[in-house]
Design an enzyme around this catalytic site. Structure first.
Site, mmCIF file in Angstrom:
data_model
loop_
_atom_site.group_PDB
_atom_site.id
_atom_site.type_symbol
_atom_site.label_atom_id
_atom_site.label_comp_id
_atom_site.label_asym_id
_atom_site.label_seq_id
_atom_site.Cartn_x
_atom_site.Cartn_y
_atom_site.Cartn_z
ATOM 1 N N CYS B 88 0.753 -1.376 0.133
ATOM 2 C CA CYS B 88 -0.118 -0.008 -0.018
ATOM 3 C C CYS B 88 0.846 1.144 0.113
ATOM 4 C CB CYS B 88 -0.947 0.184 1.202
ATOM 5 S SG CYS B 88 -0.094 -0.712 2.711
ATOM 6 N N GLY B 89 1.935 1.150 -0.882
ATOM 7 C CA GLY B 89 2.689 2.330 -0.842
ATOM 8 C C GLY B 89 3.423 2.899 0.304
#
Lengths: 136, 289
Positions: B88-89
């Protein structure tokens, strides 16, 4: 002074109602009480029970499951664990919950006796509220 | 130079990656919508709770409940909320970095710092660094239930009342928009000094039923629960939003790569055809000769 009372019922699952009414009746932990506009500042805990609001000829009934009520001169804020309008109550579900709770009480497991009792009361009150006829 | 077959193989590989990231983005989007809805439903309750509490606390005595009592701070507890899953980055990295910064500032100021975490990512992060955690909860993000919250809250309240900890700092991602999260560092306990209106200060004009003590002793822990619940929901919505945009970027990158590989493939094919033609023409010329 404005002759209305702003009723707000909020639960962790959303705002149930926010509207101006004339009168509110609640089930407090120390018994029922009524609120009219101009009430003194007041805080109480609420039991499992019902809440009735009146606006002109219109009466609405809500089921309230635990919570707090904060009353001011022109507003009443109810913070409930859960609350529903009487029309929105799922009676079938409440009946099923009641049956489950009764069963658990019969088995009489010490550990969750209180839980089961609360669940039973919740279900019974829900059904009762749902079946109430709104007085005209 | 890579052969035609090599390039083709790479294109296939990148294509299947892009399919996966696209699917993950779609899943994240669905989860995000759910999380966002829960968060929005929760907000009015948390806001009303805060306003009821502030009007009560404005007129109440600090001695009435241990959670209101002011005492010297020595042991500070930091509760860091991250996700359980990655991809998720920079979602987790950002929050862990912010937490580290905050912790080192606290340590520099001479406080004893304890750390609790929610989420597998935070737990693993501190474990790798050999930092002892006071408590860690995992498996919550994804389906935040109120019972999880009660567990966390009761643990924290208990340690606070035992005076093993004197202050609790909550660090989490607040949801701003789909593309933006904001890291929030906020004090959970003791309850932040509430701004008081002067006319309210002197008179305690509330009627309490059943009693002031009872109201406070049920309302204050509840407020802690609600605040934790809210931050978990915010964090979850942010997580899914972050994953959504991370997967969007990954899909985009994969598609760019496919394009450039296809170009390379076509060039190579063209070159092969040209070479073959030249060979044939050369052969024909030689025969004519």
């Amino acid at each position: 002074m404005e002759n209305k009372l702003k009723l707000e019922i909020v639960t962790p699952y959303g705002l149930v109602v926010s509207e101006d009414v004339d009168e509110v009746l609640c089930t407090g932990s120390e018994g029922e009480f009524g609120v009219l506009p101009g009430h003194a500042d007041f805080v109480t805990t609420l039991k499992i029970g019902m809440l009735t609001s009146k606006k002109g000829n219109e009466t609405k009934i809500y089921f309230v499951n635990w919570g707090y009520a904060e009353v001011g001169t022109d507003k009443i804020t109810v913070l409930a664990d859960s609350a529903e309008r009487s029309e929105d109550i799922d009676v079938e579900r409440a009946k099923a919950a009641m049956k489950r709770a009764e069963e658990r009480l019969r088995k009489n497991a010490e550990s969750d006796f209180n839980k089961a009792e609360a669940a039973l009361e919740r279900a019974a009150t829900r059904i009762q509220v749902a079946q109430l006829k709104i007085p005209k | 130079m890579a052969t035609l077959r090599d390039i083709k193989r790479r294109i296939k590989a990148v294509q299947s990656t892009s399919k996966i990231t696209k699917a993950m983005k779609m899943v994240a989007a669905a989860k995000f919508r759910k999380a966002q809805q829960r968060m929005f439903e929760m907000r009015p309750y948390a806001d009303r709770m805060a306003s009821v509490l502030s009007s009560l606390a404005a007129s109440a005595d600090h001695e009435i409940h241990p959670l209101l009592k002011l005492r010297p701070r020595k042991n500070v507890e930091v509760l860091v909320i991250t996700s359980d899953r990655g991809l998720c980055g920079a979602f987790n990295t950002n929050i862990l970095r912010a937490a580290m910064n905050h912790i080192s500032t606290l340590k520099k100021d001479g406080f004893e710092v304890g750390i609790s975490t929610v989420g597998r990512k935070a737990r693993d992060y501190y474990k790798r660094r050999g930092i002892q955690l006071r408590k860690s909860w995992t498996g919550i993000s994804g389906r935040v239930a109120y019972s999880n919250v009660q567990e966390i809250a009761s643990d924290i309240i208990e340690s606070y009342i035992n005076e093993t900890i004197d202050e609790v700092i909550l660090i989490y991602n607040e949801f701003k928009s789909v593309v933006a999260q904001k890291i929030i560092v906020t004090r959970l306990l003791p309850l932040s000094p509430i701004e008081t209106k002067e006319e309210l200060l002197s008179v305690d004009n509330f009627i309490y039923e059943p009693s002031k003590e009872e109201i406070f002793s049920s309302l204050l822990p509840k407020n802690v629960e609600i605040q934790i619940f809210r931050s978990l929901l915010e964090s979850q919505a942010s997580e899914e939003a972050a994953r959504m945009s991370a997967m969007e970027n990954a899909t985009q990158a994969a598609n760019d790569m496919i394009n450039s590989l296809t170009l390379q493939f076509n060039k190579a094919r063209q070159a092969a055809i040209t070479k073959e033609l030249m060979d044939i023409v050369g052969g024909v010329e030689a025969l004519k000769g």
